[in-house]
Design an enzyme around this catalytic site. Structure first.
Site, PDB file in Angstrom:
ATOM      1  N   LYS A  94       0.848  -1.202   0.000  1.00  0.00           N
ATOM      2  CA  LYS A  94       0.000   0.000   0.000  1.00  0.00           C
ATOM      3  C   LYS A  94       0.880   1.247   0.000  1.00  0.00           C
ATOM      4  O   LYS A  94       0.618   2.215  -0.728  1.00  0.00           O
ATOM      5  CB  LYS A  94      -0.929  -0.017   1.222  1.00  0.00           C
ATOM      6  N   GLN A 135      -4.436  -1.423   9.696  1.00  0.00           N
ATOM      7  CA  GLN A 135      -4.443  -2.755   9.070  1.00  0.00           C
ATOM      8  C   GLN A 135      -5.056  -3.802  10.009  1.00  0.00           C
ATOM      9  O   GLN A 135      -4.676  -3.894  11.179  1.00  0.00           O
ATOM     10  CB  GLN A 135      -2.992  -3.143   8.705  1.00  0.00           C
ATOM     11  N   ASP A 154     -10.867   3.016   4.381  1.00  0.00           N
ATOM     12  CA  ASP A 154     -11.299   1.625   4.278  1.00  0.00           C
ATOM     13  C   ASP A 154     -12.830   1.538   4.178  1.00  0.00           C
ATOM     14  O   ASP A 154     -13.365   0.497   3.801  1.00  0.00           O
ATOM     15  CB  ASP A 154     -10.848   0.849   5.535  1.00  0.00           C
TER      16      ASP A 154
END
Ligand code: NDP
Length: 285
Positions: free
Chosen positions: A54, A98, A121
């Site tokens: 990422k 994460q 997200d």
């Protein structure tokens, strides 16, 4: 019939090039690049690879990407404080913590702590609520990527029967919402669904997000169906495979995504896209 492959790598490259252009325009307009801050707690090997990818992808698109690595024994309180500092930092447009988190930390508590405007997200209840009420918000990256891949096939979704196998908050539920927003008739299947194969055989569009290697075979596929395989499973031999037995399913499907090289690359591309959306929304409001 032999299914045509939906090339997720090529689609992701094209979309990332588009995002890079948006980043350049944003940077020119506001005098700084959009910023994506990724927080990794602990040393889960898969998460370390994902977060590094990422960070690299962000840099390639011209986004200021920063990976914050916190030790495994970080307390929930300390992580929540860390997130609130990122919330308050004006240079930070997107925050991603994460998952999975170490067992002593509640993922829900952390998701709830991220400012909804920076929740790239799309997991915050505010964003899931906006999605389910058909209002603009930040949409989870994997389902957003799946929609992009379905669009490549130019399949008419209005009135089509879409079956989503899996009902997680990360993939299954938002996927169903996105398909519904495109006027598909949506069925969500899960571990208690009776006769999964018969149900799947009625699907014009079949999206599978379970996490069980090759659980979907030829007998689950309607002739000509679009099959999107979200699953990522590692075999004993160390090979990555999806939830769909691609070779068997290809005998009936019209279109199918490979694993690897299908949904995965699109997920990262959509994270970059979400970062630009979040940045633009924050600075233009
Ligand atoms: P979860 O474990 O959170 O959810 C799995 C879902 O599958 C649950 O809803 C479960 O049902 C359902 N399920 C389990 N067994 C069966 C069965 N026998 N028949 C039908 N449904 C079943 O997983 P995620 O949604 O987080 O992820 C799914 C897969 O997608 C994983 O392999 C993951 O690695 C992959 N993934 C890939 C991404 C990518 O970028 N390519 C991104 C995110 C995930 P129930 O609710 O009843 O338990």
């Amino acid at each position: 019939m032999v299914a045509r492959r939906i090339d997720g790598k090529a689609a992701a490259l094209a979309y990332r090039a588009e995002v890079a252009k948006q980043v350049a325009t944003f940077t020119e307009k506001y005098g700084r690049a959009p910023g994506l801050d990724v927080v990794l707690v602990g040393e889960d090997p898969a998460s370390m690879v994902y977060t590094r990818n990422k960070e690299k992808a962000a840099a390639k698109a011209g986004i200021r990407g920063e990976l914050h690595r916190l030790p495994e024994d970080t307390s929930q309180r300390a992580l929540l404080d860390y997130v609130s500092k990122l919330n308050a930092n004006d240079e930070v447009d997107g925050i991603l913590v994460q998952l999975p988190l170490p067992k002593h930390i509640s993922a829900d508590a952390v998701i709830d702590a991220i400012a909804p405007a920076k929740d790239v997200d799309g997991f915050h209840p505010m964003n899931t609520g906006l999605l389910s009420t058909g209002r603009p918000g930040l949409v989870p990256c994997t389902p957003r990527g799946c929609m992009h891949l379905i669009a490549q096939t130019e399949t008419e979704l209005t009135g089509a029967h879409a079956v989503v196998v899996g009902r997680s908050n990360i993939v299954g539920k938002p996927m169903a919402q996105l398909l519904l927003a495109e006027h598909a008739t949506v069925t969500i299947a899960h571990s208690r669904t009776r006769d999964l194969a018969a149900l799947c055989r009625t699907a014009d569009v079949l999206v599978v997000a379970v996490g069980r290697a090759h659980m979907i075979g030829a007998d689950h596929i309607k002739p000509g169906a679009v099959v999107i395989d979200v699953g990522i499973n590692r075999t004993d031999a160390g090979k990555l495979v999806g939830d769909v037995d691609t070779i068997a399913a290809s005998e009936h499907a019209g279109w199918i995504t490979p694993v690897p090289g299908g949904v995965g690359p699109m997920t990262i591309a959509c994270l970059l896209g979400n970062t630009v959306v979040a940045a633009e929304n924050r600075l233009s409001s």
